[in-house]
Enzyme design. Structure first.
Site, PDB file in Angstrom:
ATOM      1  CB  CYS A  90      73.267  36.865  23.646  1.00  0.00           C
ATOM      2  SG  CYS A  90      72.849  35.682  24.951  1.00  0.00           S
ATOM      3  CB  ALA A  91      78.381  38.731  20.886  1.00  0.00           C
ATOM      4  N   PRO A 128      74.408  40.372  16.258  1.00  0.00           N
ATOM      5  CG  PRO A 128      73.592  42.047  14.837  1.00  0.00           C
ATOM      6  CD  PRO A 128      73.263  41.309  16.103  1.00  0.00           C
ATOM      7  N   GLY A 174      77.218  44.477  17.069  1.00  0.00           N
ATOM      8  CA  GLY A 174      77.333  45.923  17.241  1.00  0.00           C
ATOM      9  C   GLY A 174      77.891  46.323  18.593  1.00  0.00           C
ATOM     10  CE  LYS A 175      73.136  45.898  22.679  1.00  0.00           C
ATOM     11  NZ  LYS A 175      72.566  45.617  21.339  1.00  0.00           N
ATOM     12  CG  ASP A 189      75.199  34.505  19.281  1.00  0.00           C
ATOM     13  OD1 ASP A 189      74.662  35.543  19.709  1.00  0.00           O
ATOM     14  OD2 ASP A 189      74.566  33.602  18.686  1.00  0.00           O
ATOM     15  CB  CYS A 243      65.596  45.107  21.964  1.00  0.00           C
ATOM     16  SG  CYS A 243      65.604  43.473  21.212  1.00  0.00           S
TER      17      CYS A 243
END
Length: 440
Positions: free
Chosen positions: A257-258, A260, A262-263, A278, A373
């Site tokens: 679930c990458a 947008p 950032g990780k 994703d 989150c």
């Protein structure tokens, strides 16, 4: 959104002479703000997802930004705005009454955004007509003449305040009301943590840990030093912690679930060979763009975690699972108006399925980071409790103090960030993060 608070029994009257023209200055932005507020409150759409359709036909970026600002501030202040409106009407307007929506927009401009009262009302009156125009004008005028104000800190929606008080306590609710009062500062994650001192000085910010800079008055992001060169990307510091807990690269890492991205960028910068997965092709386009700007290599793949699987077990997995996103309410106040308990329950079932599937892809001795989150325990603590109950081959590894921002303390095996943390430094988004190792 209904046009009137009651059934219309007479044809509409034409606007009186001297009324606002259909194309009054500032009207398109206010009409767009009305559409945005309706999309979130009545139709349950995310504010950002509704922005394009609501601002269609508006060419000036500043007008689109104004529409967004009005709607977002109204969502921050909705219970208090409605309390004022109800205090000035003989009987409450229906929740979906157009007059209520228009009054929300006028009042939030005058009481929170610094718009002069005459301009705030003049730019919304063309959105209604006939008796509704007189009603809106009268209610607004009465409130302004009384000198009403909004509270310093917004009142949370009653259902949200009750839910969080029950789960986290009254102090948490008070901290959340303080946190939502204004948009949060801008956090940057640096491509090279060794350059922290340089970028802290260059950008005029503050660093809370290596590889991070916080800006309190950033201005346009793309014009900041280092953006074009790919020296940093925007990422709340709490959102950066899941990838940090994987540490330096030791082979292949799956970022599930990458988007947008950032990780995934963090993991690549730390030396991991990253597979960024994703299910959304559109969101993956942003991952490609960000990776290209940063000059980092990612193996980007389109796929669903519940159907896709890797060629072989891997040493590291990061599952930043789809969630209710109630933890990012400071940046996206619309989430509090859209998410209900049934949504939390449904998405928790999806998270459980993803997590159970992903842990099977770990090598013995491998590490998985589970993160959301969300401020809901169903999407965090309860997920890990269930997983550890079902899987005897997993153990949780608590975060070390040196892996967290200065002043951020975790007294549990997992990490829970939220509005009570680092409030004096600009706060953190709400995240749940757990690090688990598969026993060898």
């Amino acid at each position: 959104m209904s046009d009137t608070p009651r059934a219309r029994t007479a044809p509409r009257k034409p606007a009186r002479p001297g009324g606002q023209p259909a194309r009054a200055p500032g009207l398109p932005a206010r009409r767009a703000a009305l559409r945005l507020l309706d999309a979130v409150v009545r139709r349950g759409l995310p504010l950002e997802a509704a922005l394009s359709a609501a601002t269609q036909g508006i060419d000036r970026p500043e007008d689109r930004a104004l529409a967004h600002a009005i709607a977002a501030e109204a969502l921050r202040r909705l219970p208090d705005l409605d309390a004022l409106i109800d205090s000035a009407t003989s009987r409450p307007l229906p929740d979906d009454a157009k007059a209520r929506f228009v009054l929300r927009i006028a009042l939030v401009q005058a009481l929170a955004l610094g718009t002069p009262g005459h301009a705030a009302i003049a730019t919304v009156l063309p959105l209604v007509d006939g008796g509704l125009r007189r009603l809106v004008h009268g209610v607004f005028g009465n409130l302004i003449r009384k000198g009403v104000t909004l509270p310093e800190f917004p009142t949370l929606l009653p259902e949200v305040a009750f839910r969080w008080a029950e789960k986290w306590g009254d102090d948490f609710v008070t901290a959340a009301e303080r946190a939502i009062a204004s948009p949060p500062p801008l956090d940057l994650t640096l491509a090279d943590p060794d350059e922290t001192a340089h970028w802290e000085q260059e950008l005029g910010g503050t660093s809370l840990m290596p590889g991070h800079v916080r800006l309190y008055d950033a201005g346009p992001i793309t014009s900041l030093p280092g953006f074009a060169e790919g020296r940093w990307w925007v990422q709340d510091i709490a959102a950066s912690l899941p990838a940090r807990l994987l540490g330096a690269g030791r082979g292949k890492a799956l970022d599930l679930c990458a988007a947008p991205g950032g990780k995934a960028l963090q993991l690549a910068a730390a030396g991991w060979d990253v597979v960024a997965l994703d299910r959304s092709a559109g969101r993956l386009a942003r991952v490609h763009e960000n990776a290209e700007r940063m000059g980092l290599s990612l193996d980007i793949r389109e796929g669903d975690v519940l159907r896709w699987e890797p060629e072989a077990p891997v040493p590291a997995i990061l599952l930043d699972a789809p969630c209710s996103a109630t933890g990012i309410f400071r940046r996206h106040p619309d989430v509090l108006h859209r998410v209900r308990q049934r949504d939390i329950t449904e998405i928790a079932e999806l998270q459980s399925a993803m997590l159970a599937r992903a842990v099977d892809w770990l090598q013995p001795g491998g590490t998985i980071i589970y993160a959301t989150c969300s401020l809901e325990p169903e999407e965090g603590e309860q997920q890990i409790e269930k997983l550890l109950h079902d899987r005897s081959d997993l153990e949780i590894v608590p975060p070390r103090p040196d892996e967290l921002p200065v002043g951020c303390v975790s007294d549990t095996p997992h990490l829970r960030t939220g509005p009570t943390m680092l409030a004096d430094k600009g706060g953190l988004d709400g995240f749940f993060i757990a690090r688990l190792v598969r026993k060898g």
